[in-house]
Design a protein around this motif. Sequence first.
Motif, PDB file in Angstrom:
ATOM      1  N   LEU A  88       0.826  -1.206   0.000  1.00 43.70           N
ATOM      2  CA  LEU A  88       0.000   0.000   0.000  1.00 43.70           C
ATOM      3  C   LEU A  88       0.862   1.258   0.000  1.00 43.70           C
ATOM      4  CD1 LEU A  88      -2.822  -1.001   2.503  1.00 43.70           C
ATOM      5  CD2 LEU A  88      -3.057  -0.614   0.045  1.00 43.70           C
ATOM      6  N   GLU A  89       1.948   1.213   0.766  1.00 43.31           N
ATOM      7  CA  GLU A  89       2.862   2.352   0.839  1.00 43.31           C
ATOM      8  C   GLU A  89       3.487   2.623  -0.533  1.00 43.31           C
ATOM      9  OE1 GLU A  89       6.435   3.852   3.789  1.00 43.31           O
ATOM     10  OE2 GLU A  89       6.095   1.721   3.539  1.00 43.31           O
ATOM     11  N   VAL A  90       3.942   1.583  -1.187  1.00 43.72           N
ATOM     12  CA  VAL A  90       4.589   1.723  -2.494  1.00 43.72           C
ATOM     13  C   VAL A  90       3.586   2.164  -3.554  1.00 43.72           C
ATOM     14  CG1 VAL A  90       5.712   0.415  -4.357  1.00 43.72           C
ATOM     15  CG2 VAL A  90       6.443   0.097  -1.984  1.00 43.72           C
ATOM     16  N   LYS A  91       2.437   1.518  -3.591  1.00 39.09           N
ATOM     17  CA  LYS A  91       1.458   1.790  -4.655  1.00 39.09           C
ATOM     18  C   LYS A  91       0.743   3.130  -4.494  1.00 39.09           C
ATOM     19  CE  LYS A  91       0.705  -3.078  -5.565  1.00 39.09           C
ATOM     20  NZ  LYS A  91       1.019  -3.309  -6.924  1.00 39.09           N
ATOM     21  N   THR A  92       0.581   3.593  -3.246  1.00 42.72           N
ATOM     22  CA  THR A  92      -0.112   4.863  -3.041  1.00 42.72           C
ATOM     23  C   THR A  92       0.840   6.042  -2.901  1.00 42.72           C
ATOM     24  OG1 THR A  92      -0.163   4.659  -0.625  1.00 42.72           O
ATOM     25  CG2 THR A  92      -2.014   3.705  -1.854  1.00 42.72           C
ATOM     26  N   GLY A  93       2.092   5.766  -2.562  1.00 42.38           N
ATOM     27  CA  GLY A  93       3.051   6.838  -2.341  1.00 42.38           C
ATOM     28  C   GLY A  93       2.840   7.550  -1.009  1.00 42.38           C
ATOM     29  N   ARG A  94       2.066   6.946  -0.136  1.00 44.65           N
ATOM     30  CA  ARG A  94       1.786   7.557   1.170  1.00 44.65           C
ATOM     31  C   ARG A  94       2.574   6.863   2.267  1.00 44.65           C
ATOM     32  NH1 ARG A  94      -2.507  11.081   1.037  1.00 44.65           N
ATOM     33  NH2 ARG A  94      -3.763  10.953  -0.836  1.00 44.65           N
ATOM     34  N   ARG A  95       2.728   7.579   3.388  1.00 45.72           N
ATOM     35  CA  ARG A  95       3.429   7.011   4.539  1.00 45.72           C
ATOM     36  C   ARG A  95       2.527   6.011   5.255  1.00 45.72           C
ATOM     37  NH1 ARG A  95       4.760  11.236   8.518  1.00 45.72           N
ATOM     38  NH2 ARG A  95       2.598  11.756   8.127  1.00 45.72           N
ATOM     39  N   VAL A  96       3.145   5.070   5.956  1.00 40.02           N
ATOM     40  CA  VAL A  96       2.402   4.056   6.696  1.00 40.02           C
ATOM     41  C   VAL A  96       1.426   4.699   7.681  1.00 40.02           C
ATOM     42  CG1 VAL A  96       2.619   2.167   8.381  1.00 40.02           C
ATOM     43  CG2 VAL A  96       4.174   2.281   6.438  1.00 40.02           C
ATOM     44  N   GLU A  97       1.848   5.780   8.332  1.00 41.55           N
ATOM     45  CA  GLU A  97       0.979   6.448   9.308  1.00 41.55           C
ATOM     46  C   GLU A  97      -0.288   6.979   8.639  1.00 41.55           C
ATOM     47  OE1 GLU A  97       4.248   7.452   8.830  1.00 41.55           O
ATOM     48  OE2 GLU A  97       5.081   6.256  10.460  1.00 41.55           O
ATOM     49  N   ASP A  98      -0.145   7.516   7.425  1.00 40.92           N
ATOM     50  CA  ASP A  98      -1.297   8.042   6.695  1.00 40.92           C
ATOM     51  C   ASP A  98      -2.227   6.915   6.242  1.00 40.92           C
ATOM     52  OD1 ASP A  98      -0.296  10.628   6.993  1.00 40.92           O
ATOM     53  OD2 ASP A  98       0.796  10.532   5.084  1.00 40.92           O
ATOM     54  N   ILE A  99      -1.653   5.816   5.810  1.00 40.85           N
ATOM     55  CA  ILE A  99      -2.448   4.659   5.395  1.00 40.85           C
ATOM     56  C   ILE A  99      -3.218   4.112   6.585  1.00 40.85           C
ATOM     57  CG2 ILE A  99      -2.342   2.294   4.516  1.00 40.85           C
ATOM     58  CD1 ILE A  99       0.198   3.241   2.931  1.00 40.85           C
ATOM     59  N   ARG A 100      -2.552   3.970   7.714  1.00 44.67           N
ATOM     60  CA  ARG A 100      -3.192   3.465   8.929  1.00 44.67           C
ATOM     61  C   ARG A 100      -4.340   4.391   9.342  1.00 44.67           C
ATOM     62  NH1 ARG A 100      -2.127  -0.256  12.589  1.00 44.67           N
ATOM     63  NH2 ARG A 100      -0.115  -0.716  11.692  1.00 44.67           N
ATOM     64  N   THR A 101      -4.131   5.700   9.268  1.00 45.46           N
ATOM     65  CA  THR A 101      -5.178   6.665   9.611  1.00 45.46           C
ATOM     66  C   THR A 101      -6.382   6.487   8.697  1.00 45.46           C
ATOM     67  OG1 THR A 101      -3.561   8.252  10.432  1.00 45.46           O
ATOM     68  CG2 THR A 101      -5.713   9.127   9.806  1.00 45.46           C
ATOM     69  N   GLY A 102      -6.137   6.304   7.413  1.00 46.01           N
ATOM     70  CA  GLY A 102      -7.223   6.084   6.458  1.00 46.01           C
ATOM     71  C   GLY A 102      -7.984   4.802   6.730  1.00 46.01           C
ATOM     72  N   LEU A 103      -7.249   3.739   7.043  1.00 45.65           N
ATOM     73  CA  LEU A 103      -7.897   2.465   7.338  1.00 45.65           C
ATOM     74  C   LEU A 103      -8.724   2.549   8.621  1.00 45.65           C
ATOM     75  CD1 LEU A 103      -4.986   0.030   6.402  1.00 45.65           C
ATOM     76  CD2 LEU A 103      -7.171   0.313   5.192  1.00 45.65           C
ATOM     77  N   LEU A 104      -8.211   3.263   9.615  1.00 49.44           N
ATOM     78  CA  LEU A 104      -8.967   3.432  10.858  1.00 49.44           C
ATOM     79  C   LEU A 104     -10.247   4.232  10.614  1.00 49.44           C
ATOM     80  CD1 LEU A 104      -6.038   4.053  13.356  1.00 49.44           C
ATOM     81  CD2 LEU A 104      -7.438   1.979  13.132  1.00 49.44           C
ATOM     82  N   ALA A 105     -10.187   5.214   9.711  1.00 53.30           N
ATOM     83  CA  ALA A 105     -11.386   5.980   9.366  1.00 53.30           C
ATOM     84  C   ALA A 105     -12.405   5.087   8.656  1.00 53.30           C
ATOM     85  CB  ALA A 105     -11.016   7.174   8.494  1.00 53.30           C
ATOM     86  N   LEU A 106     -11.932   4.219   7.768  1.00 55.61           N
ATOM     87  CA  LEU A 106     -12.834   3.285   7.100  1.00 55.61           C
ATOM     88  C   LEU A 106     -13.476   2.336   8.101  1.00 55.61           C
ATOM     89  CD1 LEU A 106     -10.747   2.387   3.925  1.00 55.61           C
ATOM     90  CD2 LEU A 106     -12.870   3.706   4.009  1.00 55.61           C
ATOM     91  N   GLU A 107     -12.714   1.920   9.094  1.00 59.12           N
ATOM     92  CA  GLU A 107     -13.257   1.039  10.127  1.00 59.12           C
ATOM     93  C   GLU A 107     -14.307   1.783  10.957  1.00 59.12           C
ATOM     94  OE1 GLU A 107     -11.621  -2.091  13.389  1.00 59.12           O
ATOM     95  OE2 GLU A 107     -10.626  -0.145  13.318  1.00 59.12           O
ATOM     96  N   GLN A 108     -14.014   3.003  11.312  1.00 60.07           N
ATOM     97  CA  GLN A 108     -14.945   3.799  12.121  1.00 60.07           C
ATOM     98  C   GLN A 108     -16.256   4.032  11.363  1.00 60.07           C
ATOM     99  OE1 GLN A 108     -13.366   7.528  13.429  1.00 60.07           O
ATOM    100  NE2 GLN A 108     -15.160   8.034  14.637  1.00 60.07           N
ATOM    101  N   ASP A 109     -16.177   4.185  10.052  1.00 60.50           N
ATOM    102  CA  ASP A 109     -17.364   4.404   9.230  1.00 60.50           C
ATOM    103  C   ASP A 109     -18.029   3.095   8.799  1.00 60.50           C
ATOM    104  OD1 ASP A 109     -17.009   7.130   9.425  1.00 60.50           O
ATOM    105  OD2 ASP A 109     -15.988   7.312   7.499  1.00 60.50           O
ATOM    106  N   ASN A 110     -17.543   1.977   9.317  1.00 57.82           N
ATOM    107  CA  ASN A 110     -18.101   0.640   9.066  1.00 57.82           C
ATOM    108  C   ASN A 110     -17.997   0.188   7.612  1.00 57.82           C
ATOM    109  OD1 ASN A 110     -18.791   0.123  11.751  1.00 57.82           O
ATOM    110  ND2 ASN A 110     -20.705   1.234  11.533  1.00 57.82           N
ATOM    111  N   TYR A 111     -16.944   0.620   6.928  1.00 59.95           N
ATOM    112  CA  TYR A 111     -16.667   0.081   5.599  1.00 59.95           C
ATOM    113  C   TYR A 111     -15.835  -1.191   5.703  1.00 59.95           C
ATOM    114  CZ  TYR A 111     -18.430   4.245   3.286  1.00 59.95           C
ATOM    115  OH  TYR A 111     -19.240   5.238   2.819  1.00 59.95           O
ATOM    116  N   ILE A 112     -15.021  -1.283   6.765  1.00 63.54           N
ATOM    117  CA  ILE A 112     -14.185  -2.461   7.000  1.00 63.54           C
ATOM    118  C   ILE A 112     -14.222  -2.810   8.485  1.00 63.54           C
ATOM    119  CG2 ILE A 112     -12.602  -1.909   5.094  1.00 63.54           C
ATOM    120  CD1 ILE A 112     -10.542  -1.008   7.241  1.00 63.54           C
ATOM    121  N   THR A 113     -13.820  -4.036   8.796  1.00 66.25           N
ATOM    122  CA  THR A 113     -13.516  -4.395  10.177  1.00 66.25           C
ATOM    123  C   THR A 113     -12.042  -4.765  10.208  1.00 66.25           C
ATOM    124  OG1 THR A 113     -14.139  -6.719   9.867  1.00 66.25           O
ATOM    125  CG2 THR A 113     -15.836  -5.235  10.707  1.00 66.25           C
ATOM    126  N   TRP A 114     -11.382  -4.438  11.306  1.00 67.42           N
ATOM    127  CA  TRP A 114      -9.937  -4.681  11.414  1.00 67.42           C
ATOM    128  C   TRP A 114      -9.612  -4.931  12.884  1.00 67.42           C
ATOM    129  CZ3 TRP A 114      -5.650  -0.548  10.251  1.00 67.42           C
ATOM    130  CH2 TRP A 114      -4.429  -1.179  10.066  1.00 67.42           C
TER     131      TRP A 114
END
Length: 68
Positions: free
Chosen positions: A7-33
């Motif tokens: 994800l880091e390589v393909k998006t060009g984003r830092r791990v911290e930013d990716i994790r923040t995005g995934l946590l937002a998706l989890e909070q909005d019930n798009y994913i469970t993690w």
Amino acid sequence: MPTMNELEVKTGRRVEDIRTGLLALEQDNYITWEDKSDTRHIVIIEGWERGQIKPMSAGDASRYFTEH
């Protein structure tokens, strides 16, 4: 599910930013993690499952009243 490194390589984003995005998706019930040690534990929730009630965790009630 791609690894965090992929994800880091393909998006060009830092791990911290990716994790923040995934946590937002989890909070909005798009994913469970539940096990956040690895992205392979992410489960994408289908659209018709998003409307289901999710049990509240211990801090949800106090966070609701302090944030809303």
